[in-house]
Design a protein around this motif. Structure first.
Motif, PDB file in Angstrom:
ATOM      1  N   SER B 265       0.710  -1.168   0.135  1.00  0.00           N
ATOM      2  CA  SER B 265      -0.068   0.066   0.037  1.00  0.00           C
ATOM      3  C   SER B 265       0.758   1.261   0.127  1.00  0.00           C
ATOM      4  O   SER B 265       0.618   2.231  -0.735  1.00  0.00           O
ATOM      5  CB  SER B 265      -1.022  -0.043   1.208  1.00  0.00           C
ATOM      6  N   ALA B 266       2.038   1.349   0.741  1.00  0.00           N
ATOM      7  CA  ALA B 266       2.824   2.470   0.734  1.00  0.00           C
ATOM      8  C   ALA B 266       3.373   2.630  -0.728  1.00  0.00           C
ATOM      9  O   ALA B 266       3.456   3.728  -0.946  1.00  0.00           O
ATOM     10  CB  ALA B 266       3.955   1.984   1.870  1.00  0.00           C
ATOM     11  N   ALA B 267       3.836   1.370  -1.192  1.00  0.00           N
ATOM     12  CA  ALA B 267       4.434   1.604  -2.624  1.00  0.00           C
ATOM     13  C   ALA B 267       3.240   2.307  -3.596  1.00  0.00           C
ATOM     14  O   ALA B 267       3.718   3.305  -4.285  1.00  0.00           O
ATOM     15  CB  ALA B 267       4.821   0.349  -3.192  1.00  0.00           C
ATOM     16  N   CYS B 268       1.859   1.884  -3.316  1.00  0.00           N
ATOM     17  CA  CYS B 268       0.991   2.365  -4.157  1.00  0.00           C
ATOM     18  C   CYS B 268       0.731   3.786  -4.282  1.00  0.00           C
ATOM     19  O   CYS B 268       0.555   4.623  -5.188  1.00  0.00           O
ATOM     20  CB  CYS B 268      -0.342   1.459  -3.912  1.00  0.00           C
ATOM     21  N   ILE B 269       0.821   4.014  -2.673  1.00  0.00           N
ATOM     22  CA  ILE B 269       0.619   5.640  -2.471  1.00  0.00           C
ATOM     23  C   ILE B 269       1.657   6.459  -3.000  1.00  0.00           C
ATOM     24  O   ILE B 269       1.330   7.676  -3.519  1.00  0.00           O
ATOM     25  CB  ILE B 269       0.269   5.818  -0.914  1.00  0.00           C
TER      26      ILE B 269
END
Ligand code: ADP
Ligand code: MG
Lengths: 307, 300
Positions: B265-269
């Protein structure tokens, strides 16, 4: 230095600049004149890479760099027609910020800042907040900023608008200085006489068209078919009129007592020679001057009346 | 090569730090956090004395998520407001044109603007760290979590900043840009749940991969983040164990294990933040947007 070829800009169906062709040689102080809405700013913004042209090409220097490319941007210093400044920023920091936007080192920036502030007469304002400077000082600071990366072409859009007469004189001196340093300068204005005093060549623009361009004297003659000159002689009016009528490029317009009005279609040198021959023929001149405001009337005539 | 501060960041810091507004907003921010802290403390104490037993220090652990959530909300509201007005602000002054004639690329202008907003919010975050730390001291959480939390806040403020800058690039007026950023918030935070709900309502009870879109939802990211810190478990149950491989799609099933979801999720954000910035940079580049705006004209 600056080659503009068939430059066109459309805003929707409105054509702000229409197939403009212009060449400005290196070292020129070029005046770009036209009434408001003529398309000067539009042309300038395109050259500076701030606006995309609808057609045509712009080249600066020998380079084939595309408009808006970094190589092109390094060659051009731009002073916009209107600009604000930041609150809470000092003159030195202002220069530093733009210097580092060109990737210059802080040491180079500091050295150049000193030199340039000296040049624009703001040395004592280095630690002053930019927003406290007067309009004229801000304008000169902006010129100093535009010179930071040592561009070869300096473009100023209406640098005199909003300046008081004194600040205008200072700006004029500054531009002459810059020209003597070998910069090519383009300056736009809607007042012809203002530019005629300092530019060596001009281009006159109206409704997106370049209606005339070239050396300033040539343009003047080309436009008016000569300059209107007022002559006042002390006596010998008859002799003076006779002499004047013999000149090929002179037309005597009116004679009233000792006042003569002529139009002269020759060059500056020929006008000088005319004064000489009048004096040689014992005509005593007390006045010999070009009609004032004739520039403006010419300009009106050329640009199809006032806007 | 020496690494140099982006000139825009440097300028913005000078300008911000010297403004009176910073002192006031710092004060307001501290006040808001302190009030939250005290309220949370009060509620915890009341609850404890009501139940009449138990260790009050154990419950104080909840001070951390409460204060942290308040902080994240403030960041979420404040950062887009800073960045949304940044490009339109430069345009209103016409200093933007001057910037564009320098060798700064549109992306570094946009990035610089986001960075200065993030740095500005970090003043606030740093100033409130002592209050946060208190909940660690009395609540007995590991210190390292405070560090992770700071990272998460930075990540989120970059994201929020990029939304603001995106809006700023597309709107002429600062106010419109702020509004657009909150509309974007609504789309990202709210509408990303729609596929899941549709699946639950009309599907056969099988979620499929409909949850994957929530990877880009920072709200879900923070829920998962606090869940992991407070309980060591995932939002999706212990080690994702509440899912069978048949309940959801394979990718969701794999991501729901351990801390995987959080990192993905961090990577997506981060990726979304980058995309927003890239789009903003594309939009402000005059060589791309053919129209060309004309700033509000001065005197006639
Ligand atoms: N963004 C724009 N959209 C539509 N028309 C424009 C725009 N910018 C300029 N114009 C029009 O183009 C013409 C030329 O403007 P401009 O280049 O600013 O003239 P000048 O600088 O010579 O006064 C004007 O008629 C102006 O109204
Ligand atoms: Mg103009």
């Amino acid at each position: 230095m600056l080659y503009i070829n068939n430059l066109t800009k459309n805003y929707g169906s409105f054509t702000a600049v229409d197939r403009l062709n212009l060449h400005i040689p290196e070292g020129d102080l070029f005046g770009f004149v036209g009434p408001n809405g003529a398309g000067k700013t539009t042309t300038i913004r395109i050259v500076c890479g701030l606006l995309k042209a609808s057609g045509g090409t712009v080249r600066v220097g020998g380079t084939n760099a595309a408009v808006g490319s970094k190589a092109m941007k390094r060659l051009i210093g731009y002073v916009p027609d209107f600009f604000g400044v930041y609150d809470n920023l000092k003159v030195r920091e202002y220069m530093e910020m733009y210097g580092s936007m060109y990737g210059m080192t802080y040491r180079d920036i500091a050295r150049l800042t000193d030199d340039l502030l000296e040049l624009v007469n703001l040395s004592d304002k280095k630690e002053v907040y930019v927003d406290t400077l007067s309009r004229g000082m801000k304008q000169r600071l902006c010129v100093a900023r535009a010179m930071l990366h040592n561009p070869r072409l300096l473009i100023l859009d209406e640098p005199n608008s909003g300046l008081d007469p004194r600040a205008r004189v200072e700006m004029k001196e500054l531009l002459k200085n810059l020209r003597s340093m070998g910069k090519t300068i383009v300056i736009s204005s809607h007042i012809l006489s203002e530019l005629a005093e300092m530019c060596n060549s001009i281009g006159i623009m109206n409704r997106g068209h370049l209606v005339a361009a070239g050396q300033i004297d040539d343009i003047m003659q080309q436009l008016a078919g000569g300059s209107r000159i007022h002559i006042h002689v002390l006596s010998e009016t008859e002799a003076a009129v006779r002499l004047l009528k013999e000149q090929a490029k002179v037309r005597v317009e009116s004679v009233r007592e000792n006042d003569l009005i002529i139009t002269h279609s020759g060059t500056e040198e020929e006008i000088c020679a005319l004064i000489g021959s009048l004096i040689q023929n014992q005509v005593i001149l007390t006045d010999f001057h070009r009609e004032e405001g004739s520039l403006e009337s010419l300009f009106m005539q050329l640009t199809g009346g006032a806007q | 090569m020496k690494i140099r501060l982006n000139p825009i960041v440097k300028k913005d810091l000078h300008v911000t730090v010297r403004s009176m507004r910073l002192s006031w907003s710092l004060f307001a921010y501290e006040a808001a956090l302190t009030v939250t802290f005290l309220l949370a403390l009060l509620v915890i104490q009341q609850a404890n004395s009501y139940m009449g037993q138990g260790n009050i220090y154990a419950s104080l652990i909840y001070l951390f998520p409460t204060v942290a959530v308040a902080q994240v909300c403030i960041v979420a509201l404040y950062v887009p407001i800073i960045t949304a007005s940044s490009i339109s602000g430069e345009k209103e002054r016409q200093t933007f044109d001057i910037m564009m004639t320098t060798c700064m690329s549109p992306f570094s202008i946009v990035f610089g603007k986001v960075c200065s907003a993030v740095l500005r919010i970090l003043f606030f975050v740093a100033a409130s760290t002592p209050i946060m730390a208190l909940s660690f001291v009395v609540g007995g959480l590991s210190w390292i979590n405070l560090f992770y939390y700071l990272l998460a806040v930075i990540l989120f403020s970059v994201f929020a900043g990029s939304i603001g800058i995106f809006a700023s690039a597309f709107c002429r007026k600062s106010v419109a840009a702020v509004l657009l950023s909150f509309v974007l918030y609504f789309v990202i935070f709210g509408l990303s749940f729609v596929p899941v709900f549709l699946r639950l309502l009309f599907g056969s009870g099988n979620g499929g991969e409909s949850m994957l879109i929530l990877l880009g939802n920072p709200a879900v990211f923070f829920e998962e983040f606090f869940m992991q810190i407070m309980t060591g478990e995932s939002l999706f149950g212990r080690s994702g164990g509440s899912f069978d491989a048949d309940d959801v799609g394979l990718i969701t099933y794999i991501l729901a294990r351990g801390k995987l979801w959080m990192f993905a999720s961090a990577a997506c954000i981060l990726l979304m933040a980058f995309l927003f910035m890239a789009l903003a940079a594309w939009k402000v580049n005059p060589m791309h947007s053919g129209g060309g705006r004309r700033p509000a004209k001065k005197q006639a």
